[in-house]
Design an enzyme around this catalytic site. Structure first.
Site, mmCIF file in Angstrom:
data_model
loop_
_atom_site.group_PDB
_atom_site.id
_atom_site.type_symbol
_atom_site.label_atom_id
_atom_site.label_comp_id
_atom_site.label_asym_id
_atom_site.label_seq_id
_atom_site.Cartn_x
_atom_site.Cartn_y
_atom_site.Cartn_z
ATOM 1 N N HIS A 282 0.837 -1.028 0.200
ATOM 2 C CA HIS A 282 -0.121 0.194 0.057
ATOM 3 C C HIS A 282 0.963 1.283 -0.090
ATOM 4 O O HIS A 282 1.877 1.175 0.903
ATOM 5 C CB HIS A 282 -0.960 -0.136 1.269
ATOM 6 C CG HIS A 282 -0.534 0.179 2.564
ATOM 7 N ND1 HIS A 282 -0.284 1.518 3.112
ATOM 8 C CD2 HIS A 282 0.114 -0.631 3.567
ATOM 9 C CE1 HIS A 282 0.081 1.399 4.190
ATOM 10 N NE2 HIS A 282 0.150 0.220 4.613
ATOM 11 N N ASP A 294 5.598 2.725 7.003
ATOM 12 C CA ASP A 294 4.484 2.248 6.830
ATOM 13 C C ASP A 294 3.477 3.002 6.036
ATOM 14 O O ASP A 294 2.841 4.059 6.541
ATOM 15 C CB ASP A 294 3.802 2.084 8.168
ATOM 16 C CG ASP A 294 2.023 1.675 8.056
ATOM 17 O OD1 ASP A 294 2.032 0.963 6.945
ATOM 18 O OD2 ASP A 294 1.557 1.654 8.811
ATOM 19 N N GLU A 328 -5.483 1.689 2.051
ATOM 20 C CA GLU A 328 -5.198 0.643 2.711
ATOM 21 C C GLU A 328 -5.524 1.152 4.230
ATOM 22 O O GLU A 328 -6.331 0.493 5.065
ATOM 23 C CB GLU A 328 -3.728 0.142 2.671
ATOM 24 C CG GLU A 328 -3.536 -1.146 3.479
ATOM 25 C CD GLU A 328 -3.366 -0.901 4.652
ATOM 26 O OE1 GLU A 328 -2.876 -2.064 5.450
ATOM 27 O OE2 GLU A 328 -2.929 -0.132 5.300
ATOM 28 N N GLU A 329 -5.102 2.262 4.389
ATOM 29 C CA GLU A 329 -5.271 2.848 5.949
ATOM 30 C C GLU A 329 -6.823 2.843 6.416
ATOM 31 O O GLU A 329 -7.127 3.169 7.434
ATOM 32 C CB GLU A 329 -4.380 4.006 6.082
ATOM 33 C CG GLU A 329 -3.007 3.874 6.106
ATOM 34 C CD GLU A 329 -2.301 2.666 7.149
ATOM 35 O OE1 GLU A 329 -3.149 2.397 7.938
ATOM 36 O OE2 GLU A 329 -1.167 2.700 7.136
ATOM 37 N N ASP A 357 4.144 -5.200 3.454
ATOM 38 C CA ASP A 357 3.839 -4.124 4.195
ATOM 39 C C ASP A 357 4.463 -3.924 5.336
ATOM 40 O O ASP A 357 4.343 -4.536 6.390
ATOM 41 C CB ASP A 357 2.138 -4.354 4.600
ATOM 42 C CG ASP A 357 1.568 -3.126 5.242
ATOM 43 O OD1 ASP A 357 2.209 -2.226 5.491
ATOM 44 O OD2 ASP A 357 0.227 -3.152 5.510
ATOM 45 N N HIS A 460 2.273 4.682 13.131
ATOM 46 C CA HIS A 460 0.812 5.574 12.723
ATOM 47 C C HIS A 460 1.214 6.941 13.575
ATOM 48 O O HIS A 460 0.095 7.459 13.862
ATOM 49 C CB HIS A 460 -0.362 4.893 13.139
ATOM 50 C CG HIS A 460 -0.770 3.995 12.401
ATOM 51 N ND1 HIS A 460 -1.844 3.296 12.273
ATOM 52 C CD2 HIS A 460 -0.347 3.494 10.986
ATOM 53 C CE1 HIS A 460 -2.221 2.608 11.460
ATOM 54 N NE2 HIS A 460 -1.210 2.467 10.423
#
Length: 548
Positions: A282, A294, A328-329, A357, A460
């Site tokens: 992603h 990420d 994706e998130e 990922d 994140h």
């Protein structure tokens, strides 16, 4: 080469450029292939240069590359431009998704009997797709199982409307994780007149931490919903047995419907179209930051593998199709949209899917998806065990230890497995704490100043960047991690959120697997695309959050 766009939600997004064949072929097995030339050409230095470009894109676009933002669109343009110049057949697949973000810091307080302020993202987490609200009201428990049952999923708290038969409208519902989706619990609570919902973890081993829940993009009830730990939920339930408990919830969220974004697909101009080898990552970040680990690491690695395959003049026997997924998130939206867009015949022409990922975590582990299910009980479709074996054999040949990781619905393999397509891939860890045993295997830190250290301490967050310390990370921790890995976190003299040692090892493994399957002429035993989980999500997760 001209870039093709496919447009239209619900339409079959297969074009002449993608060139999906209509004949049926089995999944293919690995046969010995000399991958050393490609592995030597794919370097961590070049991948880090791509990551620096992604960071520059985020810096120019409010610090993010989230789907639906200019930063994501610029990321698509960067990757697509390089692939077009390298001779790939490039398609941008446009689709719509529902976007969720928090506009301000949430609040969760116990007003009485014991005034307590709970810390956001530590003691509680706003559920993805929660509504907004600022409410203070009595708390009411709903069909709790305390102490928790011996097995996960023992509680049906809030799963049936009947659970709320005696619920007092205007109260805040306290429900427990269990058998059904969180959206069902929250919707039943709203229908019963709840003005807010607190969902606490169920209580068994592995189900005690603060709960990061998602209600799914279709949830539309205008009430605040948060997840919390078993400890806090159990404490609140105990207080309720003694008398009234009043709590305060405040969430400030924005849900935008039908936001345009896209997937990027690049395909080799040669190779059998009935034996397509897919590899995906992603490309989007979370809204909070640039997403360099990420999933810049997976995206940049696939890009460099594709570029070096073209540069070396590799002509694969089987078509190789690279994919960079959007949204994706937001709950694996892009990859699911892609798979849903395929006809049955087109899906059968995809022999396998490889997912990358997060493959450069600063405090990394080496994790291989559990294709045969012997470690976690959830196997992939036929052929997935063979993919796991290819990665295991490769790392063994390099004297590098590995561990399995579950097909739990956390990443973009989910849509492929649910469609019965064999899958596998690599992962280097996210928010979970690293153990002392894992330090012995991979190096790094299990603790820092007495506190546990996760595989990615900036997961994140805004500090998932090329300069995490400058973006708010603990300077001492990152200096200690960099020292533990002999400077492997540095890029051009600055400590980054990427471990180049991990990146080099995982990129080599990814290149090995992609080329091995690209050149294979053999089929696996048992070629039916059946799977015990086909047609359903494979785990409790939907992306980075739990859905039940």
């Amino acid at each position: 080469m001209k870039r093709t766009h496919t447009i239209g939600v619900g339409a079959v997004a297969a074009t002449a450029v993608i060139a999906l064949a209509t004949s049926t072929a089995p999944a293919i097995a690995a046969v010995p292939t000399d991958t050393s030339g490609l592995r030597a050409a794919v370097t961590a230095d070049a991948i880090m240069d791509h990551l620096a470009e992604l960071q520059a894109i985020a810096d120019a676009n409010d610090g993010t590359r989230a789907s639906g933002t200019p930063g994501y669109d610029a990321s698509i343009d960067y990757v697509a431009g390089l692939l077009e110049d390298a001779g790939y057949e490039v398609t941008v697949q446009d689709f719509l998704f529902n976007s969720f973000r928090e506009l301000s810091e949430p609040e969760f307080d116990q007003v009485s009997p014991n005034p307590t302020v709970y810390a956001p993202n530590v003691d509680f987490i706003t559920a993805d797709y929660s509504g907004s609200g600022d409410v203070t009201a009595p708390l009411q428990a709903v069909d709790l199982v305390l102490p928790p049952g011996p097995e996960a999923g023992s509680s049906t708290s809030g799963c049936e409307p009947e659970d709320f038969a005696d619920f007092v409208a205007g109260n805040i519902a306290l429900v427990q994780r269990g058998t059904c989706d969180f959206s069902v619990k929250a919707d039943n609570a709203f229908d019963a007149g709840a003005v807010g919902v607190i969902i606490f973890n169920e209580g068994q081993e592995g189900r005690t931490e603060t709960l990061a829940a998602t209600l799914g993009a279709e949830f539309a009830d205008p009430i605040p919903v948060v997840g919390t730990s078993f400890e806090i939920g159990d404490e609140l339930a105990s207080l309720l047995e003694q008398g009234e408990v009043v709590v305060h919830l405040q969430t400030d969220t924005l849900i935008e419907l039908d936001v345009p974004t896209s997937n990027l697909i690049a395909e080799t101009p040669t190779g059998r179209d009935d034996r397509v080898v897919m590899a995906g990552a992603h490309l989007d970040s979370v809204a909070e930051g640039p997403g360099i680990e990420d999933n810049g690491t997976g995206s940049a690695t696939l890009l460099e593998i594709a570029l070096q395959m073209a540069n070396l003049g590799i002509e694969p026997r089987n078509t190789v199709r690279f994919a960079w997924w959007g949204a994706e998130e937001a709950g694996l939206v892009g990859s699911q949209y892609y798979v849903d867009s395929l006809t049955k015949r087109q899906a059968k022409d995809i022999s396998l899917y490889l997912n990358f990922d997060m493959i450069g975590s600063p405090n990394f582990g080496r994790f291989i998806y559990d294709g045969n299910g012997d470690a976690f009980g959830t196997s992939g479709p036929n052929g997935s065990a063979g993919i796991e074996g290819v990665f295991e054999d490769y790392f063994a040949s390099q004297d590098l230890a590995t561990e399995p990781t579950a097909f739990d619905g956390r990443s973009d393999y989910d849509a492929f497995i649910s469609a019965g397509i064999p899958a596998g891939g690599l992962f280097t860890g996210a928010e979970d704490a690293k153990s002392e045993d894992q330090v012995a295997l991979y190096g790094g830190l299990a603790t820092y100043e007495g506190e546990p250290v996760s595989f990615d301490p900036c997961y994140h967050q805004a500090c998932d960047s090329m300069d995490p310390i400058g973006d708010g990370a603990d300077a001492g921790l990152y200096a200690a991690l960099n020292d533990a890995y002999d400077g492997a976190l540095e890029y051009e003299g600055v400590i980054s959120n990427v471990n180049t040692l991990a990146l080099e090892q995982m990129a080599d493994a990814a290149a090995h697997a992609i080329l091995t399957y690209a050149m294979s002429t053999s089929a696996v035993n048992g070629t039916a695309k059946a799977s015990p989980v086909a047609g359903q999500h494979v785990g409790d997760r939907l992306g980075s959050h739990f859905r039940r």
